[in-house]
Design a protein around this motif. Structure first.
Motif, PDB file in Angstrom:
ATOM      1  N   ILE A 166      69.961-107.203 -18.482  1.00  0.00           N
ATOM      2  CA  ILE A 166      70.523-108.087 -19.511  1.00  0.00           C
ATOM      3  C   ILE A 166      70.577-107.289 -20.805  1.00  0.00           C
ATOM      4  CG2 ILE A 166      70.300-110.309 -20.682  1.00  0.00           C
ATOM      5  CD1 ILE A 166      68.511-111.188 -18.319  1.00  0.00           C
ATOM      6  N   PRO A 167      71.762-106.807 -21.208  1.00  0.00           N
ATOM      7  CA  PRO A 167      71.828-105.785 -22.254  1.00  0.00           C
ATOM      8  C   PRO A 167      71.834-106.336 -23.678  1.00  0.00           C
ATOM      9  CG  PRO A 167      74.015-106.198 -21.355  1.00  0.00           C
ATOM     10  CD  PRO A 167      73.066-107.091 -20.601  1.00  0.00           C
ATOM     11  N   ASN A 168      71.308-105.508 -24.585  1.00  0.00           N
ATOM     12  CA  ASN A 168      71.384-105.722 -26.027  1.00  0.00           C
ATOM     13  C   ASN A 168      71.989-104.446 -26.600  1.00  0.00           C
ATOM     14  OD1 ASN A 168      71.053-106.900 -28.493  1.00  0.00           O
ATOM     15  ND2 ASN A 168      68.837-106.675 -28.591  1.00  0.00           N
ATOM     16  N   PHE A 169      73.101-104.558 -27.339  1.00  0.00           N
ATOM     17  CA  PHE A 169      73.845-103.388 -27.780  1.00  0.00           C
ATOM     18  C   PHE A 169      73.599-103.098 -29.256  1.00  0.00           C
ATOM     19  CE2 PHE A 169      76.100-105.296 -24.260  1.00  0.00           C
ATOM     20  CZ  PHE A 169      76.415-104.222 -23.449  1.00  0.00           C
ATOM     21  N   ALA A 170      73.513-101.826 -29.591  1.00  0.00           N
ATOM     22  CA  ALA A 170      73.382-101.448 -30.999  1.00  0.00           C
ATOM     23  C   ALA A 170      74.668-101.787 -31.728  1.00  0.00           C
ATOM     24  CB  ALA A 170      73.091 -99.954 -31.107  1.00  0.00           C
ATOM     25  N   PRO A 171      74.572-102.455 -32.898  1.00  0.00           N
ATOM     26  CA  PRO A 171      75.789-102.795 -33.651  1.00  0.00           C
ATOM     27  C   PRO A 171      76.447-101.554 -34.241  1.00  0.00           C
ATOM     28  CG  PRO A 171      73.825-103.392 -34.895  1.00  0.00           C
ATOM     29  CD  PRO A 171      73.353-102.955 -33.538  1.00  0.00           C
ATOM     30  N   GLU A 172      77.710-101.706 -34.612  1.00  0.00           N
ATOM     31  CA  GLU A 172      78.475-100.582 -35.153  1.00  0.00           C
ATOM     32  C   GLU A 172      78.993-100.851 -36.554  1.00  0.00           C
ATOM     33  OE1 GLU A 172      81.477-100.038 -32.215  1.00  0.00           O
ATOM     34  OE2 GLU A 172      80.060 -99.553 -30.621  1.00  0.00           O
ATOM     35  N   LEU A 173      78.917-102.111 -36.996  1.00  0.00           N
ATOM     36  CA  LEU A 173      79.374-102.488 -38.339  1.00  0.00           C
ATOM     37  C   LEU A 173      78.244-103.245 -39.035  1.00  0.00           C
ATOM     38  CD1 LEU A 173      82.913-103.814 -37.351  1.00  0.00           C
ATOM     39  CD2 LEU A 173      82.402-101.587 -38.364  1.00  0.00           C
ATOM     40  N   PHE A 174      78.062-102.986 -40.345  1.00  0.00           N
ATOM     41  CA  PHE A 174      76.925-103.545 -41.065  1.00  0.00           C
ATOM     42  C   PHE A 174      77.365-104.089 -42.426  1.00  0.00           C
ATOM     43  CE2 PHE A 174      75.652-100.135 -38.299  1.00  0.00           C
ATOM     44  CZ  PHE A 174      74.546-100.640 -37.631  1.00  0.00           C
ATOM     45  N   GLN A 175      76.845-105.261 -42.771  1.00  0.00           N
ATOM     46  CA  GLN A 175      77.095-105.839 -44.088  1.00  0.00           C
ATOM     47  C   GLN A 175      75.926-106.736 -44.484  1.00  0.00           C
ATOM     48  OE1 GLN A 175      80.902-107.797 -44.472  1.00  0.00           O
ATOM     49  NE2 GLN A 175      82.054-105.977 -43.899  1.00  0.00           N
ATOM     50  N   ARG A 176      75.874-107.053 -45.787  1.00  0.00           N
ATOM     51  CA  ARG A 176      74.931-108.044 -46.294  1.00  0.00           C
ATOM     52  C   ARG A 176      75.702-109.279 -46.721  1.00  0.00           C
ATOM     53  NH1 ARG A 176      72.044-103.711 -49.154  1.00  0.00           N
ATOM     54  NH2 ARG A 176      70.042-103.370 -48.122  1.00  0.00           N
ATOM     55  N   VAL A 177      75.020-110.416 -46.724  1.00  0.00           N
ATOM     56  CA  VAL A 177      75.611-111.644 -47.234  1.00  0.00           C
ATOM     57  C   VAL A 177      75.199-111.820 -48.695  1.00  0.00           C
ATOM     58  CG1 VAL A 177      75.751-114.149 -47.025  1.00  0.00           C
ATOM     59  CG2 VAL A 177      75.571-112.743 -44.970  1.00  0.00           C
ATOM     60  N   ARG A 178      76.197-112.004 -49.559  1.00  0.00           N
ATOM     61  CA  ARG A 178      75.921-112.333 -50.957  1.00  0.00           C
ATOM     62  C   ARG A 178      76.151-113.835 -51.126  1.00  0.00           C
ATOM     63  NH1 ARG A 178      75.560-109.824 -55.812  1.00  0.00           N
ATOM     64  NH2 ARG A 178      76.146-107.788 -54.930  1.00  0.00           N
ATOM     65  N   LEU A 179      75.095-114.574 -51.469  1.00  0.00           N
ATOM     66  CA  LEU A 179      75.167-116.025 -51.573  1.00  0.00           C
ATOM     67  C   LEU A 179      75.884-116.462 -52.834  1.00  0.00           C
ATOM     68  CD1 LEU A 179      71.575-117.106 -50.467  1.00  0.00           C
ATOM     69  CD2 LEU A 179      73.706-117.670 -49.302  1.00  0.00           C
ATOM     70  N   ASP A 180      76.744-117.481 -52.711  1.00  0.00           N
ATOM     71  CA  ASP A 180      77.329-118.108 -53.889  1.00  0.00           C
ATOM     72  C   ASP A 180      76.269-118.886 -54.658  1.00  0.00           C
ATOM     73  OD1 ASP A 180      79.614-117.041 -52.937  1.00  0.00           O
ATOM     74  OD2 ASP A 180      80.686-118.929 -52.597  1.00  0.00           O
ATOM     75  N   ASP A 181      75.320-119.466 -53.910  1.00  0.00           N
ATOM     76  CA  ASP A 181      74.237-120.239 -54.513  1.00  0.00           C
ATOM     77  C   ASP A 181      72.906-119.609 -54.112  1.00  0.00           C
ATOM     78  OD1 ASP A 181      72.375-122.022 -55.414  1.00  0.00           O
ATOM     79  OD2 ASP A 181      73.150-123.763 -54.306  1.00  0.00           O
ATOM     80  N   PRO A 182      72.240-118.878 -55.034  1.00  0.00           N
ATOM     81  CA  PRO A 182      70.978-118.202 -54.693  1.00  0.00           C
ATOM     82  C   PRO A 182      69.888-119.149 -54.206  1.00  0.00           C
ATOM     83  CG  PRO A 182      71.832-117.419 -56.796  1.00  0.00           C
ATOM     84  CD  PRO A 182      72.657-118.611 -56.424  1.00  0.00           C
ATOM     85  N   ARG A 238      77.507-121.026 -48.207  1.00  0.00           N
ATOM     86  CA  ARG A 238      78.748-120.321 -48.553  1.00  0.00           C
ATOM     87  C   ARG A 238      78.389-118.978 -49.180  1.00  0.00           C
ATOM     88  NH1 ARG A 238      83.888-122.196 -49.454  1.00  0.00           N
ATOM     89  NH2 ARG A 238      83.139-124.365 -49.475  1.00  0.00           N
ATOM     90  N   GLY A 239      79.057-117.929 -48.722  1.00  0.00           N
ATOM     91  CA  GLY A 239      78.774-116.606 -49.261  1.00  0.00           C
ATOM     92  C   GLY A 239      79.869-115.630 -48.897  1.00  0.00           C
ATOM     93  N   SER A 240      79.719-114.419 -49.373  1.00  0.00           N
ATOM     94  CA  SER A 240      80.668-113.351 -49.059  1.00  0.00           C
ATOM     95  C   SER A 240      79.883-112.152 -48.548  1.00  0.00           C
ATOM     96  CB  SER A 240      81.477-112.974 -50.297  1.00  0.00           C
ATOM     97  OG  SER A 240      80.601-112.588 -51.358  1.00  0.00           O
ATOM     98  N   PHE A 241      80.587-111.229 -47.902  1.00  0.00           N
ATOM     99  CA  PHE A 241      79.928-110.056 -47.349  1.00  0.00           C
ATOM    100  C   PHE A 241      80.119-108.860 -48.278  1.00  0.00           C
ATOM    101  CE2 PHE A 241      80.603-112.572 -43.468  1.00  0.00           C
ATOM    102  CZ  PHE A 241      79.324-112.522 -42.944  1.00  0.00           C
ATOM    103  N   GLU A 242      79.106-108.006 -48.346  1.00  0.00           N
ATOM    104  CA  GLU A 242      79.225-106.770 -49.113  1.00  0.00           C
ATOM    105  C   GLU A 242      78.782-105.601 -48.249  1.00  0.00           C
ATOM    106  OE1 GLU A 242      76.745-107.407 -52.510  1.00  0.00           O
ATOM    107  OE2 GLU A 242      74.897-106.890 -51.448  1.00  0.00           O
TER     108      GLU A 242
END
Length: 530
Positions: free
Chosen positions: A390-406, A460-464
């Motif tokens: 049952i596999p778990n794969f290393a991700p290839e794309l990375f981002q953080r979530v920037r919250l609209d409301d901290p 709600r947020g955006s990715f950076e």
């Protein structure tokens, strides 16, 4: 192609997945199989989801909006004496992790090809997964009501690209506007095509073979002559169906049809019931598990949160491998060593649920919970088992979530942890104390995460962007070596949701360099859930 079943209930289970490239017709075929199984009475127009009904297997808001499948769904229905467990999987490459794990829970697969395009990239990748697991495959060549490649060219492509013997079971008469129907080469039955009758099931006409003079009344003379020549070539070139070769994964029976028009689907479903394998032996440590063993075993291959907004639930999908489930039974959760009482597992028909009173090997149980079950977990009646593959794969794309409301940071953390438990994305907590990082395999997964954060969690947020392009799990010979590595690489190491140590690299050069600097450390691209 008829094989008698014995009396054990699991013998009549057929648990299979549908694999394809996006837009080959996988979700449409799923819908029509449900129609033939009596699970629904009118198939939705999947090609027009935005303006009409969406597929029953697509339950997420983003699936219904975009007309794509982004998560695996499980549907159970009866057909004749058989219980069918159909696992609909994402076709889009950005969600292939979910599909790979789903393929560990099935006994066979249906490969859907677009007749105009043949074998495409994602189909090839998923077929290779089936081949690694020796999963038998039936092929359905779709969209024969359109202009497609010549049938012989398609069969040749399957043989050469997949290194697989082919055995046509049905044969098309024409294509596109000249598509008359299909002839079953095994039963000598003719199915005439009627365009635009998507929810109508046509009856077969019986003949004594392709040379039966009675066919003259139904097919124009020129087209009938071509059809008879082609059938003669098929019988001369391709081997007769051999079930043993099919079960070993060396041969694929081939069906032609048009899923959107309901054509050729019944023949495919009947073949699944007749020749597809009943539940097979499941690989595990320290021993393999046979379906006829009396004690219950099963493993979690998928977690899904919030399938029903009314429940705000989390469901663990469990494939039963042996024994019998009965409601209220107690099982060992091997990873934690705790006993679980299975009081309210469910069986699925897409979004509809039915409380499961009993279930057998091959069945898929949905166990509601609050995070105690993880992908890869084994459930037994006391035996210590770990199911493998049952596999778990290393991700290839990375981002953080920037919250609209901290002030929503707590909700964000809970949401990311739940989404990571599903296995479709991964989260990493950097050891330097910086915010959580989300890792995925495909870009579209970020869109799904953003949509679900808003619709299911009210966040709600955006990715950076973050300065990482690779992740590898760190495997050291001793815990002391792992701690030493982490201390020396504090700004590039993190823990995933399970607490496993991972190295986050800015680029491939850094990854290669760190491997040379620490020869006693293994940097793993995949790891098994356990």
């Amino acid at each position: 192609m008829t094989y008698e079943a014995t009396i054990a209930p699991y013998i009549n289970r057929r648990t299979f997945a549908i694999i394809s490239h996006p837009d080959a017709g996988k979700t449409t075929l799923t819908e029509k199989l449900l129609l033939f199984g009596g699970a629904i009475h009118l198939a939705g127009a999947v090609k027009a989801k935005k303006g009409g009904q969406s597929a029953r297997s697509d339950w997420m808001a983003i699936e219904q909006q975009r007309g794509i499948s982004v998560t695996a769904s499980v549907m159970t229905f009866e057909y004749g004496k058989n219980t069918i467990n159909l696992l609909d999987t994402p076709g889009h490459k950005d969600f292939s992790e979910d599909t790979y794990r789903t393929l560990t829970a099935v006994d066979s697969a249906v490969m859907v090809l677009d007749g105009a395009k043949g074998i495409e990239e994602q189909t090839l990748k998923l077929f290779e997964v089936c081949r690694l697991r020796d999963t038998p495959v039936i092929t359905f060549i779709n969209k024969m009501d359109r202009e497609v490649k010549e049938p012989f060219a398609l069969l040749d492509e399957i043989e050469k690209t997949l290194a697989l013997d082919v055995c046509p079971i049905t044969w098309p008469i024409g294509m596109g506007e000249r598509f008359r129907g299909c002839f079953n080469l095994v039963t000598d039955s003719l199915y005439l095509f009627e365009s635009g009758h998507g929810s109508k099931i046509s009856d077969a006409m019986q003949f004594t073979g392709a040379d039966d003079p009675a066919l003259d009344e139904h097919i124009p003379a020129g087209e009938l002559a071509t059809f008879r020549e082609e059938v003669a070539m098929v019988k001369a070139i391709y081997p007769a169906f051999n079930r043993e070769h099919y079960l070993e994964g060396h041969l694929t029976p081939v069906f032609f049809g048009s899923a959107v028009n309901n054509f050729g689907v019944r023949e495919l479903l009947e073949a699944l019931c007749e020749v597809a394998p009943s539940p097979r032996i499941q690989e595990a440590e320290p021993r393999a598990i046979a379906p006829d063993e009396p004690k219950f075993t099963g493993f979690v291959f998928k977690i899904q949160a919030n399938m029903d907004k009314n429940h705000r639930d989390r469901i663990a999908f469990v494939r039963i491998c042996s024994g019998k489930y009965t409601r209220g039974m107690k099982v060992l959760h091997v990873r934690s060593g705790k006993t679980l009482a299975l009081n309210n597992p469910v069986l699925f028909l897409a979004r509809e649920r039915e409380l499961a009173e009993e279930a057998w090997p091959g069945d898929i149980l949905g166990i509601p919970g609050h995070g105690h079950l993880h992908i890869g977990d084994a459930l037994t009646e006391g035996e210590q088992l770990v199911f493998s593959g049952i596999p778990n794969f290393a991700p290839e794309l990375f981002q953080r979530v920037r919250l609209d409301d901290p002030l929503k940071s707590k909700q964000l953390k809970a949401a990311l942890e739940q989404l990571a438990e599903e296995g479709a994305s991964q989260i990493f907590k950097p050891l330097d104390g910086s915010p959580w990082i989300i890792g995925v395999v495909g870009q579209l997964q970020f869109d799904v995460i953003a949509s679900r954060l808003l619709s299911e969690y009210g966040v709600r947020g955006s990715f950076e962007a973050v300065p990482y392009t690779n992740a590898r799990w760190v495997k050291a010979k001793t815990p002391e070596k792992a701690r030493e590595f982490a201390e020396r690489n504090k700004y590039n190491t993190a823990e995933d949701a399970s607490g496993a140590l991972a190295y986050l690299a800015p680029n491939a050069w850094h990854l290669d360099r760190i491997a040379k600097d620490f020869p006693d450390i293994e940097f793993l691209k995949t790891r098994e859930f356990s």
